[in-house]
Design a protein around this motif. Structure first.
Motif, PDB file in Angstrom:
ATOM      1  N   PRO A 226       0.791  -1.212   0.061  1.00 24.39           N
ATOM      2  CA  PRO A 226      -0.034  -0.185   0.010  1.00 24.39           C
ATOM      3  C   PRO A 226       0.759   1.122  -0.001  1.00 24.39           C
ATOM      4  CG  PRO A 226       0.038  -0.995   2.162  1.00 24.39           C
ATOM      5  CD  PRO A 226       0.769  -1.842   1.299  1.00 24.39           C
ATOM      6  N   VAL A 227       0.244   2.404  -0.628  1.00 22.44           N
ATOM      7  CA  VAL A 227       0.916   3.616  -0.622  1.00 22.44           C
ATOM      8  C   VAL A 227       0.558   4.270   0.631  1.00 22.44           C
ATOM      9  CG1 VAL A 227       1.340   5.803  -1.861  1.00 22.44           C
ATOM     10  CG2 VAL A 227       1.075   3.624  -3.143  1.00 22.44           C
ATOM     11  N   LEU A 228       1.518   4.617   1.506  1.00 24.36           N
ATOM     12  CA  LEU A 228       1.147   5.381   2.746  1.00 24.36           C
ATOM     13  C   LEU A 228       1.235   6.790   2.573  1.00 24.36           C
ATOM     14  CD1 LEU A 228       3.605   2.929   4.941  1.00 24.36           C
ATOM     15  CD2 LEU A 228       1.256   2.465   4.530  1.00 24.36           C
ATOM     16  N   GLN A 229       0.578   7.500   3.539  1.00 21.30           N
ATOM     17  CA  GLN A 229       0.649   8.757   3.706  1.00 21.30           C
ATOM     18  C   GLN A 229       0.333   9.135   5.239  1.00 21.30           C
ATOM     19  OE1 GLN A 229      -2.654  10.339   1.592  1.00 21.30           O
ATOM     20  NE2 GLN A 229      -4.359   9.838   2.891  1.00 21.30           N
ATOM     21  N   THR A 230       0.876  10.499   5.589  1.00 17.48           N
ATOM     22  CA  THR A 230       0.745  10.716   7.060  1.00 17.48           C
ATOM     23  C   THR A 230      -0.929  10.819   7.316  1.00 17.48           C
ATOM     24  OG1 THR A 230       2.546  12.144   6.608  1.00 17.48           O
ATOM     25  CG2 THR A 230       1.436  12.560   8.897  1.00 17.48           C
ATOM     26  N   ALA A 231      -1.094  10.507   8.590  1.00 18.09           N
ATOM     27  CA  ALA A 231      -2.504  10.394   8.893  1.00 18.09           C
ATOM     28  C   ALA A 231      -3.138  11.824   9.478  1.00 18.09           C
ATOM     29  CB  ALA A 231      -2.714   9.339   9.878  1.00 18.09           C
ATOM     30  N   GLN A 232      -4.189  11.893   9.351  1.00 20.39           N
ATOM     31  CA  GLN A 232      -4.788  13.173  10.149  1.00 20.39           C
ATOM     32  C   GLN A 232      -5.387  12.844  11.291  1.00 20.39           C
ATOM     33  OE1 GLN A 232      -5.293  15.934   8.092  1.00 20.39           O
ATOM     34  NE2 GLN A 232      -3.949  14.800   6.703  1.00 20.39           N
ATOM     35  N   MET A 233      -5.060  13.953  12.018  1.00 16.99           N
ATOM     36  CA  MET A 233      -5.445  13.911  13.683  1.00 16.99           C
ATOM     37  C   MET A 233      -6.898  13.507  13.568  1.00 16.99           C
ATOM     38  SD  MET A 233      -4.924  13.688  16.841  1.00 16.99           S
ATOM     39  CE  MET A 233      -3.143  14.463  16.863  1.00 16.99           C
ATOM     40  N   THR A 234      -7.251  12.582  14.599  1.00 14.89           N
ATOM     41  CA  THR A 234      -8.843  12.170  14.520  1.00 14.89           C
ATOM     42  C   THR A 234      -9.105  13.095  15.973  1.00 14.89           C
ATOM     43  OG1 THR A 234      -8.155  10.032  15.739  1.00 14.89           O
ATOM     44  CG2 THR A 234      -8.428   9.946  13.426  1.00 14.89           C
ATOM     45  N   ASP A 235     -10.452  13.100  16.114  1.00 12.16           N
ATOM     46  CA  ASP A 235     -11.341  13.543  17.129  1.00 12.16           C
ATOM     47  C   ASP A 235     -10.934  12.709  18.642  1.00 12.16           C
ATOM     48  OD1 ASP A 235     -12.134  15.743  15.744  1.00 12.16           O
ATOM     49  OD2 ASP A 235     -14.248  15.183  15.784  1.00 12.16           O
ATOM     50  N   ALA A 236     -10.792  11.717  18.500  1.00 14.94           N
ATOM     51  CA  ALA A 236     -10.640  10.640  19.599  1.00 14.94           C
ATOM     52  C   ALA A 236      -9.252  10.900  20.111  1.00 14.94           C
ATOM     53  CB  ALA A 236     -10.882   9.141  19.321  1.00 14.94           C
ATOM     54  N   VAL A 237      -8.215  10.820  19.491  1.00 15.90           N
ATOM     55  CA  VAL A 237      -6.927  11.108  19.986  1.00 15.90           C
ATOM     56  C   VAL A 237      -6.678  12.503  20.398  1.00 15.90           C
ATOM     57  CG1 VAL A 237      -4.473  10.860  19.190  1.00 15.90           C
ATOM     58  CG2 VAL A 237      -5.979   9.230  18.298  1.00 15.90           C
ATOM     59  N   TRP A 238      -7.327  13.552  19.655  1.00  7.83           N
ATOM     60  CA  TRP A 238      -7.019  14.673  20.013  1.00  7.83           C
ATOM     61  C   TRP A 238      -7.674  15.021  21.523  1.00  7.83           C
ATOM     62  CZ3 TRP A 238     -11.152  18.631  19.927  1.00  7.83           C
ATOM     63  CH2 TRP A 238     -10.611  20.087  20.172  1.00  7.83           C
ATOM     64  N   ALA A 239      -8.703  14.453  21.712  1.00  8.58           N
ATOM     65  CA  ALA A 239      -9.522  14.720  22.877  1.00  8.58           C
ATOM     66  C   ALA A 239      -8.716  14.081  23.821  1.00  8.58           C
ATOM     67  CB  ALA A 239     -10.760  14.073  22.809  1.00  8.58           C
ATOM     68  N   ARG A 240      -8.126  12.805  23.908  1.00 12.92           N
ATOM     69  CA  ARG A 240      -7.434  12.219  25.024  1.00 12.92           C
ATOM     70  C   ARG A 240      -5.736  12.727  25.057  1.00 12.92           C
ATOM     71  NH1 ARG A 240     -11.419   9.891  23.475  1.00 12.92           N
ATOM     72  NH2 ARG A 240     -12.405   8.326  24.877  1.00 12.92           N
ATOM     73  N   CYS A 241      -5.384  13.295  24.057  1.00 10.50           N
ATOM     74  CA  CYS A 241      -3.944  13.652  24.402  1.00 10.50           C
ATOM     75  C   CYS A 241      -3.843  15.138  24.359  1.00 10.50           C
ATOM     76  CB  CYS A 241      -3.065  13.119  23.187  1.00 10.50           C
ATOM     77  SG  CYS A 241      -2.815  11.270  23.406  1.00 10.50           S
ATOM     78  N   TYR A 242      -4.526  16.023  24.103  1.00 11.03           N
ATOM     79  CA  TYR A 242      -4.648  17.484  23.798  1.00 11.03           C
ATOM     80  C   TYR A 242      -5.592  18.387  24.620  1.00 11.03           C
ATOM     81  CZ  TYR A 242      -1.424  16.707  20.121  1.00 11.03           C
ATOM     82  OH  TYR A 242      -0.208  16.007  19.235  1.00 11.03           O
ATOM     83  N   LEU A 243      -6.452  17.434  24.930  1.00  9.72           N
ATOM     84  CA  LEU A 243      -7.555  18.316  25.777  1.00  9.72           C
ATOM     85  C   LEU A 243      -7.816  17.877  27.371  1.00  9.72           C
ATOM     86  CD1 LEU A 243     -10.433  18.397  23.167  1.00  9.72           C
ATOM     87  CD2 LEU A 243      -8.656  20.048  23.411  1.00  9.72           C
TER      88      LEU A 243
END
Length: 854
Positions: free
Chosen positions: A208-225
């Motif tokens: 598979p051709v890989l690309q950088t993942a976009q930030m999801t709301d679930a990870v954003w809420a747990r690690c940033y908020l």
């Protein structure tokens, strides 16, 4: 004021809370665009050892839903992926993974430790060292960078984009060692001796051709908020910065709709040819040749139809119906019996002695078929010369086709822009044939132009350089060779299956592409006019491709260009393409693009290759011949490949293969697009624009506040509070709608400040007049608002009408100004008539105020 003053107060307070709530994502805990790799927690047993799965990998702990009907189930993000439990530091923050290759050694005092010999700081180099938190206390990273999550790239249909690559797999097999008699050999303990065998095998795998993942709301809420933020301010939209504020690329592209109409005319030519053949108005062409009676000139929006005559006896047999014609198969046309064996002709000399070439009856039938047949609703007929007619779509059909071409181009470009990872791009139609593309934050505008501007028109044409007509054409062109162009004839072996003699590749080549292009256009025009009588010259077209005449693969020089003479009508087009993927050519280990056709395309490709074994077929991409291999055998399975030329490196070639595969899968543009205007804005200029814009807003805001306080005294503070709330509501509304803030938008906010104050000035002046007339303060306030109401509404409605017109007909920057202006009008009317009135009523409520500071 009445007894319902508290309702107005609660409403205003609620709006303030909602506005603050909407603005927190913009000015508070902003959501990052990319997802870094965070450390996760692993499952452990009673001995606090990490539990591993059957593949030997540590088992990750995942978040579980704590309440509701799904209690106990694994929590998943918006993409359907389980959310792991992240490892945290002493402060409760998620720990990201970092990679660094160089560290600087420090002494006990924290200073760089020097090498005794060189007296330079000691620097150690590590390979694939993970996490900045694992380093020793006396090491300082020099070139650390954050690791980001990689995910497979998906196309517009949701399929994973892959490429094929040959990899070496290691297979370990364990078998008991056998003696000469075939019995297991045992060691001194009586246990069988196990023989380990390692095999290496090359296999082809889809990667598979890989690309950088976009930030999801679930990870954003747990690690940033923080938790309090999630409870009070759940994630909402934020104000987006426009192109002029955060930098990026601005393109204005023109769609060549005439080319799209010419493509539609080519489809009309095919329909007309089939229709007239079915009605026996034109003869069936020989195998491998196209009809010379139905022809579409190059890039023309009309189709030329030449109606051939029929050889009829000079004394025709009159009839009223088919049964009146005695000859078997004869039909009654225009009250005359026409034999089924009647020869097609263009002049009487082609007929027998007692016959004449009758063109009146076929022309009359042709007019009747076009005027009353299936083409009657959208096709128009125009006589040209003799029995030659021009057939084209009517004006209404052309208008619909033009609009459809622009809409299709916008949708295709939108799909290609999504692959660039640009957040909030703006793609809109401008004028009749232009498209405005704004790509905020884009760092590589050159790649964007190449990806967006590719027409991606793919076609397969049969090359007939050794056909009898092509031999005549080659001889004629050889007598008109421009300077710098050389003729060449090369033979090639045909497969035994074709049972034909060697083939001959006749072409012209030269270093100057511009000369070849000009010369090819000249001869394409001659071919379209049918310059040689008795040949099917109109069935041919000349295209160009690169000519690899290098003596060795190590030579690095610019390849010359050469001509290809091929059938004008493609045997296959990109419309039947099902899949395009980047892959590696096993022979030269270079990236290429593999093609898979759908069922219809596979059948067409197989029949085409089967009918032209021993001949060549050209793969034409973007109007340029990519390659022209010899058909060795009938090709089934519906697969083909496009090789990539050029002398670039492997990485560049792989990127080109990925881009080409993507644009082929995303669909071809209906017509070529040209870049009319291009503007690239750097991030530094965007930051400077933000600083200057905010400074202008701040200065204007302060000057207005000072004027209101100095001129209207205590009542001016009322206007100041309303103005502050006005700005709060405007920015909150823009954040709630996800509006884009641009420099013209800042100008709209500044205009809103003036308009909001203007409404307050009207009200305050009316109140002054009432107080001067001797009215009580409460009555003066009531009359001031009542008399100023109509004027304020009238002024704002007329301004809103202008804003609506600007939004409807304006381009991107004008629309940004119109959006902020319309939002500002609504907010300023509310604050001027509702908020300031509420503040006045709170001041004079249940009081006998004798004097008002205004």
């Amino acid at each position: 004021m009445g007894s319902n003053w508290w309702l107005k107060f609660v409403l205003t307070l609620s709006l303030i809370v909602l506005a603050v709530r909407a603005l927190v994502p913009t000015f508070g805990y902003q959501k990052p665009e990319l997802m870094p790799v965070f450390r996760v927690e692993y499952e452990t047993n009673a001995a606090k050892q990490i539990v591993k799965d059957k593949d030997g990998k540590p088992k990750i702990k995942y978040e579980k839903i704590k309440s509701g009907k799904n209690k106990g189930k694994v929590l998943k993000d918006e993409d359907g992926n389980p959310v792991p439990i992240f490892a945290r530091d002493k402060n409760g923050n998620c720990i990201p993974e970092w990679t660094f290759s160089k560290v600087q050694i420090l002494d006990d005092k924290g200073q760089p430790k020097l090498d005794p010999k060189t007296k330079k700081p000691i620097i150690k180099t590590y390979k694939n060292r993970k996490s900045i938190y694992d380093r020793k206390k006396n090491e300082k990273p020099l070139d650390a960078r954050r690791e980001y999550v990689k995910v497979p790239r998906k196309d517009s249909k949701g399929n994973v984009v892959t490429y094929t690559k040959k990899v070496t797999e290691r297979k370990i097999t364990k078998q008991p060692k056998l003696d000469k008699n075939g019995k297991p050999v045992k060691d001194k303990n009586g246990k069988p001796v196990i023989k380990t065998r390692i095999e290496f095998k090359k296999v082809t795998k889809k990667i598979p051709v890989l690309q950088t993942a976009q930030m999801t709301d679930a990870v954003w809420a747990r690690c940033y908020l923080p938790k309090w933020y999630q409870m009070l301010f759940p994630y909402k939209r934020k104000i987006r910065l426009g192109l002029d504020l955060q930098g990026g690329t601005h393109l204005v592209m023109n769609v060549d709709v005439d080319k799209a109409l010419a493509t539609k005319a080519a489809s009309l030519a095919e329909d007309l040819n089939s229709y007239l053949l079915n009605k026996q108005l034109i003869p069936k062409p020989k195998a491998g040749e196209s009809s010379r009676f139905v022809f579409q000139p190059s890039n023309s929006q009309s189709v030329e139809v030449t109606v051939p005559g029929r050889c009829l006896p000079k004394k025709t047999v009159a009839c009223k119906k088919n049964s009146d014609c005695k000859e078997s198969g004869a039909v009654c046309e225009s009250s005359v019996c026409i034999s089924a064996k009647a020869k097609y002709c263009e002049k009487s000399s082609e007929c027998g002695k007692d016959q004449t070439c009758n063109t009146d009856i076929p022309v009359q039938k042709f007019r009747g078929l076009i005027g009353g047949g299936k083409f009657r609703d959208n096709v128009r007929l125009k006589p040209l010369q003799g029995t030659k007619f021009a057939v084209r779509y009517d004006d209404e059909s052309i208008k619909r086709s033009r609009d459809a071409a622009i809409s299709q181009a916008i949708e295709t470009i939108r799909g290609r822009v999504d692959s660039l990872g640009v957040s909030e791009p703006s793609i809109s139609r401008y004028g009749d044939t232009q498209i405005v593309i704004q790509l905020p934050g884009l760092k590589n505008p050159q790649r964007a132009k190449e990806l967006i501007g590719k027409t991606a028109l793919l076609a397969f044409h049969v090359v007939e350089d050794d056909h009898r007509d092509s031999t005549t054409i080659f001889a004629s062109m050889s007598s008109d060779i421009p300077k710098g162009v050389t003729s060449q004839v090369q033979s090639y072996n045909r497969p035994n299956e074709s049972k034909s003699a060697s083939g001959y590749d006749r072409f012209f080549y030269g270093e100057d592409k511009a000369v070849l292009v000009k010369w090819a256009k000249k001869w394409n025009k001659k071919l379209a006019e049918g310059f040689t009588k008795g040949t099917y010259a109109r069935s041919y077209v000349i295209m160009l491709g690169q000519y690899d005449n290098r003596q060795s693969a190590k030579e690095k020089k610019e390849l010359p260009w050469r001509t290809y003479l091929m059938w004008r009508k493609p045997s296959l087009t990109g419309e039947v393409l099902e899949e395009a993927r980047p892959q590696i050519d096993s022979q030269n280990n270079r990236p290429e693009v593999g093609l898979n056709f759908n069922l219809r395309g596979a059948d067409l490709f197989e029949s085409m290759t089967g009918a032209h074994i021993g001949h060549r077929f050209a793969i034409v991409l973007e109007g340029k011949v990519d390659s022209a291999p010899v058909i060795q055998t009938r090709i089934g399975g519906g697969r083909a490949r496009i090789t990539l030329g050029g002398m670039g490196g492997y990485e560049q070639a792989m990127q080109d293969a990925k881009d080409l595969a993507f644009v082929l899968k995303s669909g071809s543009l209906p017509a070529p697009v040209d870049i009319l205007y291009e503007k690239t804005i750097g991030p530094a200029l965007g930051r400077d624009s933000i600083r200057r814009g905010l400074l202008s807003l701040l200065i204007g805001f302060i000057l207005v506040l000072l004027f209101m306080i100095v001129y209207y005294r205590a009542s001016g503070f009322n206007a100041v509070i309303a103005l502050l709330l006005n700005m709060l509501f405007v920015t909150a509304a823009m954040a709630s709608f996800g509006a884009t803030l641009t420099l013209p938008g800042m100008a709209g906010i500044l205009l809103t400040i003036g308009m909001a104050v203007d409404a307050n000035i009207l009200i305050f002046e009316r109140i002054r007049e009432e107080i001067t007339a001797g009215k009580a303060v409460r009555v003066a306030v009531q009359n001031g608002y009542d008399k100023a109401f109509v004027t304020i509404i009238d002024a704002n409605i007329t301004t809103a009408i202008a804003g609506i017109v600007l939004y409807q007909y304006g381009s991107g920057p004008i629309r940004g100004f119109a959006v902020t202006l319309l939002i500002g009008i609504i907010c300023s009317v509310f604050t001027a008539l509702f908020v300031t009135r509420l503040l006045f009523d709170l001041f004079v409520r249940d009081r006998r105020v004798g004097r008002l500071s205004i």
